[in-house]
Design an enzyme around this catalytic site. Structure first.
Site, PDB file in Angstrom:
ATOM      1  N   CYS A  68     -32.015  26.702  -0.641  1.00 55.57           N
ATOM      2  CA  CYS A  68     -31.638  25.822  -0.937  1.00 55.57           C
ATOM      3  C   CYS A  68     -31.172  25.783  -2.481  1.00 55.57           C
ATOM      4  CB  CYS A  68     -32.938  24.859  -0.783  1.00 55.57           C
ATOM      5  SG  CYS A  68     -33.443  23.607  -2.251  1.00 55.57           S
ATOM      6  N   GLY A 112     -33.031  17.051  -5.824  1.00 63.27           N
ATOM      7  CA  GLY A 112     -31.822  16.948  -6.379  1.00 63.27           C
ATOM      8  C   GLY A 112     -32.207  15.654  -7.517  1.00 63.27           C
ATOM      9  N   CYS A 152     -24.572  22.723  -1.581  1.00 59.02           N
ATOM     10  CA  CYS A 152     -26.654  22.126  -1.063  1.00 59.02           C
ATOM     11  C   CYS A 152     -25.770  22.244   0.778  1.00 59.02           C
ATOM     12  CB  CYS A 152     -25.939  20.516  -1.307  1.00 59.02           C
ATOM     13  SG  CYS A 152     -27.707  19.713  -0.591  1.00 59.02           S
TER      14      CYS A 152
HETATM   15  N1  DGL Z   1     -30.564  21.186   0.363  1.00 56.07           N
HETATM   16  C1  DGL Z   1     -30.843  21.052  -1.126  1.00 56.07           C
HETATM   17  C2  DGL Z   1     -30.020  22.151  -1.374  1.00 56.07           C
HETATM   18  O1  DGL Z   1     -28.975  23.018  -1.298  1.00 56.07           O
HETATM   19  C3  DGL Z   1     -31.249  19.937  -2.181  1.00 56.07           C
HETATM   20  C4  DGL Z   1     -31.761  19.200  -1.043  1.00 56.07           C
HETATM   21  C5  DGL Z   1     -32.467  18.121  -2.327  1.00 56.07           C
HETATM   22  O2  DGL Z   1     -31.919  17.365  -2.824  1.00 56.07           O
HETATM   23  O3  DGL Z   1     -33.581  17.766  -1.800  1.00 56.07           O
HETATM   24  O4  DGL Z   1     -29.532  21.674  -2.332  1.00 56.07           O
END
Ligand code: DGL
Length: 285
Positions: free
Chosen positions: A72, A41, A183
């Site tokens: 993600c 992010g 997220c």
């Molecule tokens: N799990 C990820 C998402 O759905 C992001 C996490 C990250 O910042 O790496 O955006």
């Protein structure tokens, strides 16, 4: 054989994996995380696209799945097009559940909790324009929650003060009655988040919708009752092709706590995923 390979920067995609297993417990899954580059992010967009494509290409070469699930939001809202152009299998993305939230809210005030990258993406603007025009949408960049979810799954203590601070802008907007968990790490913190807003608030993530989409991509029009047998038949047919000897991969496979987190969600300890392209080495971010 792996039917679907699930990809995330870290352990967040395990919330999507759980939703897929709830819907299709019989489906052989694989998991890959780019934890050497976590968090996504806070990284530069152009570098991220190249990195995500390189990691997913390399993971698909190893796992040979029938479909790839980008579990993600930060990756999906940026790199879906590039991934679909490079890979020959179906690629299913994860984007913030704005539409279901707009259909649920009565106060017409929605919160969106996501990474700093996702909250400012044109992809999110378009989702809001298309599905939540009459709503007030409060976007909150909550990157600290990615770190807290990683800690939780790796057996370390979550800091409740950081969780509370991360969602402070939502606590200030009293009329909110639906919060989009934009997220995939955030559903893992549900027990910490839920008590912080009034009890009538709906917390909405994309897991169940992704599981439905994956089922339809893999099994199309076949009758739901026939699908486990179809999966078993496909597996028998593919037995001639050697299967990968693991079902999880990571770009920093020895990270403390990662193997036990993956094992709790039904995966083997991760193998190291080597990325061929030096242009996307982690220090470039
Ligand atoms: N799990 C990820 C998402 O759905 C992001 C996490 C990250 O910042 O790496 O955006």
């Amino acid at each position: 054989m792996i039917d679907a390979l699930i990809f995330d920067s870290g352990v967040g995609g395990l919330s999507v994996s759980a939703a897929i297993r709830r819907r299709m417990p019989w489906l052989p899954l694989g998991y890959v995380c780019d934890n050497a580059a976590l968090p996504y992010g806070t990284k530069d967009d152009a570098w991220l696209v190249a990195r995500i494509v390189a990691v997913c290409e390399s993971a698909c070469r190893q796992a040979r799945p029938r479909a790839l699930v980008i579990a993600c939001n930060t990756a999906s809202t940026l790199a879906l097009e590039a991934l679909r152009a490079r890979l020959s299998i179906p690629v299913i993305g994860t984007v913030p559940a704005i539409k279901p939230a707009a259909e649920t809210t009565r106060s017409r005030t929605i919160g969106v909790l996501a990474t700093r990258a996702t909250v400012r993406r044109p992809y999110l603007d378009r989702l809001i324009d298309d599905h939540a025009r009459g709503c007030r949408v409060i976007r909150v960049a909550a990157d600290a929650l990615v770190i807290e979810a990683e800690r939780l799954l790796k057996g370390q203590a979550v800091d409740p003060a950081r969780v509370r601070e991360a969602i402070a802008p939502l606590r200030a907007a009293e009329e909110i009655d639906a919060v989009v968990l934009g997220c995939t790490h955030f559903p893992l913190l549900h027990d910490y988040l839920e008590p912080l807003l009034p009890s009538g608030v709906h917390w909405i993530d994309s897991g169940a919708a992704i599981a439905r989409r994956l089922e339809s991509v893999l099994w199309g029009d076949s009758a739901p009752a026939d699908r486990p047998a179809l999966a078993a038949a496909a597996e028998a047919e593919e037995r001639a092709i050697p299967s990968p000897d693991t079902n999880s991969w990571a770009t920093a496979a020895s990270a403390p706590g990662l193997a036990s987190a993956l094992m709790r969600f039904g995966y083997a300890p991760p193998a190291m995923l080597e990325i061929a392209s030096p242009a996307v080495a982690v220090h470039v971010s």
